[in-house]
Design an enzyme around this catalytic site. Structure first.
Site, PDB file in Angstrom:
ATOM      1  N   HIS A 123       0.850  -1.192   0.000  1.00 28.26           N
ATOM      2  CA  HIS A 123       0.000   0.000   0.000  1.00 28.26           C
ATOM      3  C   HIS A 123       0.884   1.239   0.000  1.00 28.26           C
ATOM      4  CE1 HIS A 123       0.980   0.647   4.219  1.00 28.26           C
ATOM      5  NE2 HIS A 123       0.607  -0.593   4.501  1.00 28.26           N
TER       6      HIS A 123
HETATM    7  P1  TYD Z   1      -1.767  -2.530   7.814  1.00 23.51           P
HETATM    8  O1  TYD Z   1      -1.283  -1.117   7.781  1.00 23.51           O
HETATM    9  O2  TYD Z   1      -2.636  -2.978   6.688  1.00 23.51           O
HETATM   10  O3  TYD Z   1      -0.534  -3.528   7.971  1.00 23.51           O
HETATM   11  P2  TYD Z   1       0.563  -3.984   6.887  1.00 23.51           P
HETATM   12  O4  TYD Z   1       0.788  -2.837   5.963  1.00 23.51           O
HETATM   13  O5  TYD Z   1       1.789  -4.320   7.669  1.00 23.51           O
HETATM   14  O6  TYD Z   1       0.046  -5.171   6.159  1.00 23.51           O
HETATM   15  O7  TYD Z   1      -2.528  -2.750   9.207  1.00 23.51           O
HETATM   16  C1  TYD Z   1      -2.988  -4.025   9.612  1.00 23.51           C
HETATM   17  C2  TYD Z   1      -4.255  -3.830  10.432  1.00 23.51           C
HETATM   18  O8  TYD Z   1      -3.996  -3.080  11.613  1.00 23.51           O
HETATM   19  C3  TYD Z   1      -5.351  -3.090   9.675  1.00 23.51           C
HETATM   20  O9  TYD Z   1      -6.580  -3.712   9.981  1.00 23.51           O
HETATM   21  C4  TYD Z   1      -5.339  -1.704  10.251  1.00 23.51           C
HETATM   22  C5  TYD Z   1      -4.801  -1.901  11.664  1.00 23.51           C
HETATM   23  N1  TYD Z   1      -3.970  -0.764  12.123  1.00 23.51           N
HETATM   24  C6  TYD Z   1      -4.409   0.055  13.154  1.00 23.51           C
HETATM   25  O10 TYD Z   1      -5.488  -0.143  13.713  1.00 23.51           O
HETATM   26  N2  TYD Z   1      -3.608   1.080  13.567  1.00 23.51           N
HETATM   27  C7  TYD Z   1      -2.409   1.339  13.003  1.00 23.51           C
HETATM   28  O11 TYD Z   1      -1.692   2.293  13.408  1.00 23.51           O
HETATM   29  C8  TYD Z   1      -1.961   0.492  11.919  1.00 23.51           C
HETATM   30  C9  TYD Z   1      -0.642   0.719  11.242  1.00 23.51           C
HETATM   31  C10 TYD Z   1      -2.774  -0.541  11.515  1.00 23.51           C
END
Ligand code: TYD
Length: 133
Positions: free
Chosen positions: A49
């Site tokens: 992303h």
């Molecule tokens: P995500 O940013 O999609 O993780 P990655 O990029 O490592 O795959 O986040 C994973 C999950 O955690 C998603 O459901 C959103 C949640 N999240 C929060 O609630 N707060 C945060 O600060 C972050 C980064 C993620």
């Protein structure tokens, strides 16, 4: 843009090490949120992303990871394998982390609070967005 940079380490082998992170001194962003990622299976890719506005600094405080950063034109692959290394990522960088070692703990410093609306999770949308920058 994205770039890797070295953090100054205080201490010695005899005393142990400490790494200070201070805005304007060695930290290029004002931090409003911190999270960390660990126990990621070796064959798992995370990320995939971009953010519209969030700037981040990644530090692999234990173990090692690889990160690919794509700005719409150039893809750069980084490895973080020491707690004295950091990776800065501006907004509008499509990033993926992979090859997490089993002991990898990735500390993420973010300029903005969590906001799902700041994510671009669709690659085609990302390519559209960066055309207009
Ligand atoms: P995500 O940013 O999609 O993780 P990655 O990029 O490592 O795959 O986040 C994973 C999950 O955690 C998603 O459901 C959103 C949640 N999240 C929060 O609630 N707060 C945060 O600060 C972050 C980064 C993620």
């Amino acid at each position: 843009n994205s770039y890797k940079f070295k953090l100054g380490v205080k201490g010695s082998k005899e005393y142990g090490f400490l790494v200070p992170l201070e805005y304007r001194d060695n930290l290029p962003i004002e931090v409003n949120r911190i999270f960390y990622i660990y126990n990621v299976p070796r064959n798992r890719k995370r990320g995939a992303h971009a953010y519209k506005n969030t700037k981040q600094v990644l530090i692999c405080i234990s173990g090692s990871i690889k990160i690919s950063c794509f700005d719409g034109k150039n893809k750069t692959e980084y490895e973080l394998n020491s707690p004295d290394q950091a990776l800065y990522m501006s907004p509008n960088i499509w990033r993926e982390t992979y090859n997490h070692s089993s002991n990898a703990v990735v500390l993420v410093l973010s300029s903005l609070e969590y906001d799902e609306n700041d994510y671009i999770r669709d690659y085609d949308e990302f390519m559209e967005v960066i055309k207009c920058i």
